[in-house]
Design an enzyme around this catalytic site. Structure first.
Site, PDB file in Angstrom:
ATOM      1  N   SER A   1     -43.871  38.077  83.566  1.00 37.80           N
ATOM      2  CA  SER A   1     -44.651  37.585  82.427  1.00 37.80           C
ATOM      3  C   SER A   1     -43.798  37.083  81.272  1.00 37.80           C
ATOM      4  CB  SER A   1     -45.590  38.682  81.922  1.00 37.80           C
ATOM      5  OG  SER A   1     -44.867  39.707  81.283  1.00 37.80           O
TER       6      SER A   1
ATOM      7  N   LYS B   1     -43.652  41.737  74.884  1.00 32.22           N
ATOM      8  CA  LYS B   1     -44.170  40.397  74.611  1.00 32.22           C
ATOM      9  C   LYS B   1     -43.421  39.788  73.436  1.00 32.22           C
ATOM     10  CE  LYS B   1     -47.462  40.936  77.672  1.00 32.22           C
ATOM     11  NZ  LYS B   1     -47.379  40.217  78.967  1.00 32.22           N
TER      12      LYS B   1
END
Length: 265
Positions: free
Chosen positions: A70, A115
């Site tokens: 990701s 993230k």
């Protein structure tokens, strides 16, 4: 004739002083502990080193392993990043572009996630502009330096204002990332509380061939502060279509558990 040299006052002053009562008692305590432990001083030294490493891991820095794609291309599956746990401890707060590890319990899931910060408190984050780019406080952000090749900034539109004390976070591999876009309708609106940030990922430390410092991209430096941004259009919506969340796997730190040292993708 007595030919033996007699020490002068200067000679006596240069001689090391014998340890005082406090020093002797400290050495005696260490000796008693070493005598009590199997293996003596070697075991004691190993225990001291272990306690030091535990304190370092808890308070200063902690390794996390990347479990999914990701955050590609910058962070690959199996990479280990060193998270600076002091980065936001003394008044500093996450900034746009920082790669952060946070506790997603109650927002993303019962795990730690990694993230990139796209928006901080007060920011208006919109996708997409006429050229398909992310826009923050009215400024388009060219993410080509870290966005996964072939990915768009987002496959669905969104227009949000980040509440104070929270963060809007995105994965660099947008088509394979479950991030703030997927939780706009959930409690908290997909915005992560700053208090739940564990730290900032500063280095890729393993494998050695991928050793890299994770610097903040320059493109975010040109984003104006929320107070200087154009007013938000009244018709703009806070949440649009949700992006399907891809399956992710727990991350593990060598010798530890996923809960203790892992970050979801």
């Amino acid at each position: 004739m007595d030919t033996e040299a007699q020490p002068t006052e200067r000679d006596r002053s240069s001689e090391p002083a014998p340890p005082g009562p406090e020093g002797r008692s400290r050495f005696a305590l260490v000796s008693r502990i070493a005598d009590w432990l199997p293996g003596g001083r070697i075991t004691l030294t190993a225990l001291v080193c272990l306690v030091f490493l535990l304190l370092l891991n808890t308070l200063v820095a902690q390794p996390f392993q990347i479990p999914s794609g990701s955050m590609e291309p910058g962070l690959r599956i199996g990479d280990r990043v060193l998270v600076n746990k002091l980065a936001y401890r003394f008044g500093a707060e996450p900034r746009r572009g920082d790669v952060v590890v946070f506790d997603g319990t109650g927002y993303f899931g019962d795990a730690d996630y990694i993230k990139r910060v796209a928006g901080v408190g007060g920011d208006r984050v919109v996708c997409c502009d006429e050229e398909g780019r992310l826009r923050v406080n009215g400024r388009s952000v060219d993410e080509s330096a870290f966005l996964h090749a072939g990915d768009r900034a987002s496959t669905v539109p969104f227009d949000v204002v980040v509440p104070e004390g929270r963060l809007f976070v995105l994965g660099d591999h947008r088509s394979a990332s479950s991030d703030s876009r997927d939780h706009l309708g959930s409690p908290g609106g997909g915005m992560i509380p700053v208090d739940d940030v564990i730290g900032r990922a500063d280095w890729i430390v393993w494998p050695v061939g991928h050793l890299t410092r994770l610097d903040r991209p320059d493109v975010y430096a040109r984003v104006p502060e929320a107070a200087d941004a154009p007013a938000r259009a009244p018709e703009a919506s806070d949440a649009h279509a949700r992006v399907p969340a891809p399956p992710t796997a727990h991350a593990r730190v060598p010798g530890g558990s996923a809960a203790a040292g892992g970050a979801h993708g």
